[in-house]
Structure formats: C-alpha cells, structure tokens
Design a protein around this motif. Structure first.
Motif, PDB file in Angstrom:
ATOM      1  N   ILE A 151      33.202  34.720  57.358  1.00 36.47           N
ATOM      2  CA  ILE A 151      33.910  33.437  57.469  1.00 36.47           C
ATOM      3  C   ILE A 151      33.001  32.370  56.849  1.00 36.47           C
ATOM      4  CG2 ILE A 151      34.998  31.785  59.047  1.00 36.47           C
ATOM      5  CD1 ILE A 151      36.394  34.543  58.995  1.00 36.47           C
ATOM      6  N   SER A 152      33.475  31.761  55.779  1.00 33.67           N
ATOM      7  CA  SER A 152      32.620  30.869  54.995  1.00 33.67           C
ATOM      8  C   SER A 152      32.226  29.628  55.785  1.00 33.67           C
ATOM      9  CB  SER A 152      33.332  30.448  53.712  1.00 33.67           C
ATOM     10  OG  SER A 152      32.522  29.516  53.020  1.00 33.67           O
ATOM     11  N   ASP A 153      30.952  29.256  55.618  1.00 33.53           N
ATOM     12  CA  ASP A 153      30.461  27.996  56.192  1.00 33.53           C
ATOM     13  C   ASP A 153      30.456  26.917  55.109  1.00 33.53           C
ATOM     14  OD1 ASP A 153      28.503  28.879  54.478  1.00 33.53           O
ATOM     15  OD2 ASP A 153      26.871  28.831  55.953  1.00 33.53           O
ATOM     16  N   GLY A 154      31.125  27.205  53.991  1.00 32.11           N
ATOM     17  CA  GLY A 154      31.154  26.251  52.887  1.00 32.11           C
ATOM     18  C   GLY A 154      30.128  26.571  51.803  1.00 32.11           C
ATOM     19  N   SER A 155      29.312  27.594  52.007  1.00 32.43           N
ATOM     20  CA  SER A 155      28.307  27.968  51.008  1.00 32.43           C
ATOM     21  C   SER A 155      28.948  28.203  49.647  1.00 32.43           C
ATOM     22  CB  SER A 155      27.596  29.264  51.419  1.00 32.43           C
ATOM     23  OG  SER A 155      26.762  29.029  52.521  1.00 32.43           O
ATOM     24  N   TYR A 156      28.265  27.807  48.615  1.00 32.03           N
ATOM     25  CA  TYR A 156      28.700  27.972  47.218  1.00 32.03           C
ATOM     26  C   TYR A 156      30.031  27.263  46.951  1.00 32.03           C
ATOM     27  CZ  TYR A 156      24.916  31.341  46.604  1.00 32.03           C
ATOM     28  OH  TYR A 156      23.682  31.939  46.533  1.00 32.03           O
ATOM     29  N   GLY A 157      30.314  26.211  47.740  1.00 32.62           N
ATOM     30  CA  GLY A 157      31.508  25.411  47.476  1.00 32.62           C
ATOM     31  C   GLY A 157      32.819  26.081  47.879  1.00 32.62           C
ATOM     32  N   VAL A 158      32.736  27.205  48.576  1.00 34.76           N
ATOM     33  CA  VAL A 158      33.954  27.895  49.039  1.00 34.76           C
ATOM     34  C   VAL A 158      34.479  27.143  50.273  1.00 34.76           C
ATOM     35  CG1 VAL A 158      34.792  30.047  50.087  1.00 34.76           C
ATOM     36  CG2 VAL A 158      33.154  30.120  48.182  1.00 34.76           C
ATOM     37  N   PRO A 159      35.805  26.908  50.367  1.00 33.53           N
ATOM     38  CA  PRO A 159      36.313  26.191  51.534  1.00 33.53           C
ATOM     39  C   PRO A 159      35.891  26.859  52.847  1.00 33.53           C
ATOM     40  CG  PRO A 159      38.047  26.474  49.908  1.00 33.53           C
ATOM     41  CD  PRO A 159      36.870  27.244  49.400  1.00 33.53           C
ATOM     42  N   GLU A 160      35.426  26.045  53.771  1.00 32.99           N
ATOM     43  CA  GLU A 160      34.999  26.543  55.064  1.00 32.99           C
ATOM     44  C   GLU A 160      36.152  27.278  55.750  1.00 32.99           C
ATOM     45  OE1 GLU A 160      33.037  23.255  57.042  1.00 32.99           O
ATOM     46  OE2 GLU A 160      33.011  24.497  58.851  1.00 32.99           O
ATOM     47  N   GLY A 161      35.856  28.388  56.384  1.00 35.82           N
ATOM     48  CA  GLY A 161      36.884  29.106  57.142  1.00 35.82           C
ATOM     49  C   GLY A 161      37.567  30.222  56.362  1.00 35.82           C
ATOM     50  N   LEU A 162      37.436  30.220  55.017  1.00 40.95           N
ATOM     51  CA  LEU A 162      37.982  31.354  54.243  1.00 40.95           C
ATOM     52  C   LEU A 162      37.102  32.562  54.489  1.00 40.95           C
ATOM     53  CD1 LEU A 162      38.865  30.540  50.515  1.00 40.95           C
ATOM     54  CD2 LEU A 162      40.421  30.810  52.454  1.00 40.95           C
TER      55      LEU A 162
END
Ligand code: NAI
Length: 338
Positions: free
Chosen positions: A275-286
C-alpha cells in the motif's frame, strides 16, 4: 519446537493452492524450525477436492505441519489467522469485461477484508495472489482498517523470479546469481520490469559482481525484449501447458512470505506490491509494486532510485491502470451497498 504460526489459504483446492499447501508443509515459508497450522478455505462446490488435498497432506506426514483445518465459512477461516494467503478469486470468464471482473472480485475481497478485520490476529499479514492482485489487495486493506496498512501486500514475486530466470538464461548463469531486478507497478501486462539495479553475483568469475547492464552485450535488449518477455511469460506458459502457471506462482508466494518474515540478505532487493505511502510520486493508498528490503517482519521501500525516460513513461502507464482499477472496483462496491 516453537508455537505454530496460523496460516490461512483461500482457494486451497485450485491450481496454485494445491501446490502452495505442500510447499508450506515442507517449511518453505518460515524455515525448518517453525511449525504451522493450516486453515484451508474453499467454495462449497470445491469442498471435496479440498478434503482430498488434506488426505494427501496427511499422507505426506510433514513434521512442520502441526494441524490442518478446512472450512467453507469465511468467518471461520480467519479466526486467529496470522498469515492470510488469498489465492481464491473469480477468474475472467468468456465475454467478461474488466469492469465485471473487478466488481466480482471486489465483493469477494471486501468480505475477506471484513472477516480479517473481525477475526484475525491483530498483526495478521496478508498476501494477495488472486487477480487482479493489486486491486484486490487494496480492497482487502480498506475493509480491514484495524490491521496495520503495512500488513497488506500483493504478489509480484513471480514476475521478479521470471525476470531473474530470463536474464540468467540470456547470460548463461544460474538464476540464483541474479539479484535486484525490480518489478514496478501492477501485476499485469503493464508491469515494469527494470534491470537498472540488477547485478550478477560471482560473474564472470567467483567473487566478482557485475552490473546486469554490463553483462548483456546488447544493452538495448534489457529495456525492450527483456521487459516484454517478462511481462508475457504468463501467456507463454499458458500456450505450452494449456493451463496457467501454478507451481511457479505457489513457489513465488513462498519466496514472498519467506523474505518478508525472515528478511532479505544484505544488499538484496526484492519486489512486493504494498500500500503506497506516496513514494516515487505514486498516489497514496494504491497497491503498487516497489523494490523493498525486509527486516524483522517489516518491509521498507528502497528510496532514491532514478528512472530513465522509457521507464518513467511505463510507470505512468501502470500507475494510470491501477488508478482506473481502483476507481472501477470502489465504484461498483459503492453501487452494491446502495
Ligand atoms: P483456480 O481457478 O485453479 O483456483 C482458484 C480456487 O479458488 C478454486 O478452487 C475456487 O473454488 C477457489 N475460490 C474462488 N473464489 C473463492 C472464494 N471466494 N473463497 C475461497 N475460495 C475461492 O485458479 P489458480 O490457477 O489457482 O489461480 C488463482 C488466482 O491466482 C487467479 O486469480 C490467478 O489469476 C491468480 N494468479 C496470480 C499470480 C500472481 O503473480 N499474482 C500468478 C498466477 C495466478
């Protein structure tokens, strides 16, 4: 001996589940000093093959397999569960659209998330294998808010292992010598295999380490054919076997859980969808596949890697696909509850 770890496997009588439970019994998940209790969940119409699988597991007399339970009740399946391996999913039927697939699986994984939230161990760790794995994982996580977000992962390890094997055969080394190939994004045709960090151990001579980029005579192969071959490997296997990958998927699930619990080696990077924390500009939660290292039962995203233009474009595509999948799945769940 240690207390058994409670592992629940859904879709246990299916292709992958059938291979996975034997690997698990052999100690592939947590090593040779850790017993497990297995709980198998199946749909009612697959109860008999599930019971047959248990008969075979009994006949294997695996020393590390302390107890086996079977159930067709989703509530029973997750009581006290410490590791949930979610393999069972609705397959794409003829004429079925992506929207319908996301919607059908949304329902399954919502119900499993709710059951995990209610009944599982408070530190239950979840691996989603059933497709669309990333989005199913996002759904489970949303519906199990009392469990830490970091505990939800989806499998891209099979893609990583495929990448290792494809590069190994190109160079003429063994797969185990290949390290740090990365799979970014979705476990789908838009996945982004990235060899920029790849290294080959003990190559060209014992004790030496060579960058993947230096080891392949034609560098362009790594950014073109290699990427395509990895992404299309699943389809290539279906063509030959007339069935989808099963044992290799089960084996990759064992690798994923093993490295998560036992830890990666020093300098070793593996790929996990988290679950992304926003790393590398990926939307958080994806739920996005990242390069990670693992220690003490926790993963950490490897930060600060650079993408070339081609990789950047590909990552935009896979991110967009994941956003669309998320929106379709959540919309259909919202419509169902109205
Ligand atoms: P399969 O169709 O042989 O087995 C699936 C099993 O799950 C069946 O026995 C079915 O009865 C059961 N099942 C379905 N819904 C269930 C539910 N709600 N609760 C409990 N059990 C349920 O499929 P196979 O080949 O084992 O693949 C399983 C999934 O894994 C598929 O979605 C496939 O696309 C996916 N997959 C994912 C990979 C990855 O790398 N993430 C790699 C390969 C496959």
């Amino acid at each position: 001996l240690k207390q058994p770890i409670k592992v629940t496997v859904t879709g246990a009588a299916g292709n992958i589940g059938y291979a996975f439970v034997f690997f698990a019994g052999q100690g592939r998940l947590f090593g040779q000093d850790q017993p497990i209790d297995l709980t198998l969940l199946e749909l009612p119409n697959s109860k008999r093959p599930m019971m047959g699988t248990v008969m075979e597991l009994d006949d294997c007399a695996y020393p590390l397999l302390a107890n086996i339970r079977t159930t067709t009740s989703i509530d029973e399946a997750f009581v006290g569960c410490q590791v949930a391996v979610l393999v069972g999913a609705k397959p794409r039927g003829p004429g079925m659209e992506r929207k319908d697939l996301l919607s059908e699986n949304g329902k399954i994984f919502k119900a499993q998330g709710e059951a995990i939230d209610r009944y599982a161990d408070r530190d239950c760790k979840v691996l989603v294998v059933g497709n669309p794995a990333n989005t199913n994982c996002l759904i489970v996580q949303r519906y199990a808010p009392s469990i830490p977000k970091q505990n939800f992962t989806a499998m891209t390890r099979l893609d990583q292992n495929r990448a290792d094997s494809i590069l190994a055969s190109k160079i003429g080394v063994h797969s185990r010598q290949i390290r740090n190939l990365i799979i970014w994004g979705n476990h789908s045709a838009t996945q982004v295999p990235d060899a920029s960090q790849g290294i080959i151990m003990n190559y060209p001579q014992p004790g030496m380490v060579t960058a993947a980029r230096g080891a392949v005579s034609n560098d362009k192969w790594l950014t073109t054919e290699f990427v395509e071959t990895v992404a299309k490997r699943g389809a290539a296997i279906i063509q030959m076997r007339e069935k989808s990958s099963a044992a290799s998927a089960a084996s990759a699930a064992c690798d994923h859980i093993h490295d998560w619990f036992i830890g990666t080696q020093s300098g070793q990077i593996v790929s996990m969808a988290v679950i992304s924390d926003g790393s590398y500009g990926v939307p958080e939660g994806l739920c996005f596949s990242y390069p990670v290292t693992c220690q003490n039962g926790k993963w950490q995203i490897v930060q600060g890697l650079q993408w070339d233009e081609l990789t950047k474009k590909r990552i935009e595509v896979t991110t967009k696909e994941l956003i669309e999948e998320r929106d379709l799945a959540l919309q259909s769940l919202a419509a169902n509850t109205k």
